[in-house]
Enzyme design. Sequence first.
Site, PDB file in Angstrom:
ATOM      1  N   ASP A 110     -98.976  62.007  -3.700  1.00 30.75           N
ATOM      2  CA  ASP A 110     -99.155  60.553  -3.748  1.00 30.75           C
ATOM      3  C   ASP A 110     -99.073  59.992  -5.162  1.00 30.75           C
ATOM      4  O   ASP A 110     -99.508  58.882  -5.411  1.00 30.75           O
ATOM      5  CB  ASP A 110    -100.512  60.175  -3.133  1.00 30.75           C
ATOM      6  N   HIS A 170    -102.433  63.395  -6.596  1.00 29.02           N
ATOM      7  CA  HIS A 170    -102.928  64.673  -6.049  1.00 29.02           C
ATOM      8  C   HIS A 170    -101.782  65.668  -5.921  1.00 29.02           C
ATOM      9  O   HIS A 170    -100.704  65.316  -5.446  1.00 29.02           O
ATOM     10  CB  HIS A 170    -103.596  64.443  -4.702  1.00 29.02           C
ATOM     11  N   SER A 230    -111.003  65.329  -7.852  1.00 26.12           N
ATOM     12  CA  SER A 230    -110.423  65.846  -6.611  1.00 26.12           C
ATOM     13  C   SER A 230    -109.284  66.827  -6.865  1.00 26.12           C
ATOM     14  O   SER A 230    -109.010  67.700  -6.026  1.00 26.12           O
ATOM     15  CB  SER A 230    -109.913  64.691  -5.739  1.00 26.12           C
TER      16      SER A 230
END
Length: 206
Positions: free
Chosen positions: A183, A186, A13
Amino acid sequence: MNLGKRLVLIGDSITEWGKNEDPEGIGRGYVRLIHDYLRVTEPEKNYEIFNKGIGGNRITDLEARWQEDVLDLMPDTVSISIGINDVWRQLDQPELEQVAPDKFEQKYRKLLSQIKAATHANIILMEPTIINEEINSEGNQKLKAYVEIVNKLAGEFDTLLVPTHQAFIEYLQKDSRYYLTTDGVHMNSAGNLLMANQWIKAVKNL
């Protein structure tokens, strides 16, 4: 380094970041910054850049899509950023079948061997970044083995190494109290800039 024309950046991601909402499919993370830098500084090369990040991916997921997302594209350069979820899943989903360091190394070596056998592509290995912006967090302690494996494989396969983890640790040691993630994993815009800057510096220093 002569990057050629066709670049594939593959990962999880952190690589994917915003590509599915982007008409260009590049996203808004470090891949966007690398894309824009290359397109602006070397417009005559007309780079084709493919963001092949998929959220949640581990090295085993890359293995499952390697043929379609890397080899079939016949890239001139392949940049790989993987390893965060291989560790993070041990922390947040311990019930899953986990990717221990020895399995990570074996799978990664297989993928690199396939690139060498099927293409003449340059290979760029990015160290996995961080898990929590605390140097001694459990995630970062577990991550050390995976970072070492990436460094080992970079030497074994004579690839370019982007010291992303090292750069994050050095930043955290300066205790600026300015966060680089949303977080702990990310990237925010500053974290993406750090990643892209390390990538560009590594490429330019060759």
